[in-house]
Motif scaffolding. Structure first.
Motif, short mmCIF file in Angstrom:
data_model
loop_
_atom_site.label_atom_id
_atom_site.label_comp_id
_atom_site.label_asym_id
_atom_site.label_seq_id
_atom_site.Cartn_x
_atom_site.Cartn_y
_atom_site.Cartn_z
N ASP A 160 26.59 13.63 48.67
CA ASP A 160 27.33 14.60 47.86
C ASP A 160 28.01 15.65 48.73
N LEU A 161 27.30 16.13 49.73
CA LEU A 161 27.86 17.13 50.63
C LEU A 161 29.02 16.55 51.43
N ALA A 162 28.90 15.31 51.87
CA ALA A 162 29.99 14.65 52.61
C ALA A 162 31.22 14.51 51.72
N ALA A 163 31.03 14.26 50.44
CA ALA A 163 32.18 14.17 49.53
C ALA A 163 32.88 15.52 49.44
N GLN A 164 32.11 16.60 49.40
CA GLN A 164 32.72 17.94 49.38
C GLN A 164 33.45 18.21 50.69
N ALA A 167 40.71 17.13 53.30
CA ALA A 167 42.03 16.89 52.73
C ALA A 167 42.84 18.18 52.67
N ASN A 168 42.20 19.26 52.25
CA ASN A 168 42.88 20.55 52.17
C ASN A 168 43.26 21.07 53.55
N TYR A 169 42.39 20.89 54.52
CA TYR A 169 42.70 21.30 55.88
C TYR A 169 43.89 20.53 56.43
N GLN A 170 43.94 19.24 56.17
CA GLN A 170 45.03 18.42 56.71
C GLN A 170 46.38 18.85 56.13
N VAL A 171 46.42 19.12 54.84
CA VAL A 171 47.68 19.55 54.22
C VAL A 171 48.07 20.93 54.75
N ILE A 192 38.55 29.09 51.70
CA ILE A 192 37.42 30.02 51.63
C ILE A 192 36.54 29.72 50.42
N ALA A 193 37.16 29.49 49.26
CA ALA A 193 36.39 29.18 48.06
C ALA A 193 35.61 27.87 48.23
N LYS A 194 36.25 26.86 48.76
CA LYS A 194 35.57 25.57 48.96
C LYS A 194 34.45 25.69 50.00
N GLN A 195 34.69 26.43 51.06
CA GLN A 195 33.68 26.59 52.10
C GLN A 195 32.47 27.36 51.59
N ARG A 196 32.68 28.33 50.71
CA ARG A 196 31.54 29.05 50.12
C ARG A 196 30.70 28.10 49.28
N ALA A 253 25.91 24.33 57.15
CA ALA A 253 25.92 25.74 56.76
C ALA A 253 26.47 26.61 57.89
N ALA A 254 26.05 26.35 59.12
CA ALA A 254 26.53 27.14 60.26
C ALA A 254 28.03 26.95 60.46
N LEU A 255 28.50 25.73 60.31
CA LEU A 255 29.93 25.44 60.45
C LEU A 255 30.73 26.22 59.41
N MET A 256 30.28 26.16 58.15
CA MET A 256 31.00 26.86 57.09
C MET A 256 30.95 28.36 57.28
#
Length: 160
Positions: A16-20, A26-30, A116-120, A135-138
């Motif tokens: 589930d976390l990998a899907a997020q 995808a958002n980063y790439q765009v 920011i919203a997705k990372q939270r 968690a540390a990465l985010m």
């Protein structure tokens, strides 16, 4: 069959976390491609400073793209790698033919709001799963982008 993956996380939770993370990827790439376009197409009195700033930002975004993809792999899943998938998943829309520095910054700030919203959300999910690596990465991404957002908004003459 064991219920944990190679790094000791619950398999279903890690999936589930990998899907997020793939959605975030995808958002980063765009956003990366948008900022690359701002760098290439910027015109006007602020050309020199924004040309350099956009290059700095897209290099940071590219580094994060790689880190996110590698984290997906670490969780035992496969990162998305087709741009068609990115366009389909991304909440951040393509910014086409932007040559105004103000428009580029405003688009970038909107993109950061999405990230920011997705990372939270991912930070919270990682915490619940006990996934300190994600968690540390985010957490690192959030503190950097919050500061960057404040600075870009100040450049545009706006408050946080």
């Amino acid at each position: 069959m064991t219920t944990t993956n190679l790094i000791g996380l619950n398999r279903n939770g890690a999936e589930d976390l990998a899907a997020q993370l793939n959605d975030l990827l995808a958002n980063y790439q765009v956003l990366y491609m948008n900022v690359r376009g701002f760098h290439w197409n910027i015109k006007g009195a602020d050309f020199f400073e924004l040309h350099t700033k956009f290059e700095e930002i897209y290099n940071v975004l590219l580094e994060k793209v790689d880190e996110i993809a590698e984290r997906v792999l670490t969780l035992g899943q496969q990162p998305l790698h087709a741009f068609s998938d990115y366009l389909q998943l991304s909440q951040i829309q393509q910014a086409i033919n932007i040559s105004s520095g103000a428009e580029g910054i405003d688009s970038l700030l909107e993109g950061y709001q999405v990230l920011i919203a997705k990372q939270r959300q991912i930070l919270n999910a990682a915490g619940e799963l006990g996934d300190e690596g994600t968690a540390a990465l985010m957490s690192d991404y959030l503190s950097q982008q919050e500061k960057e957002s404040w600075m870009l908004a100040a450049y545009r003459g706006r408050g946080a």
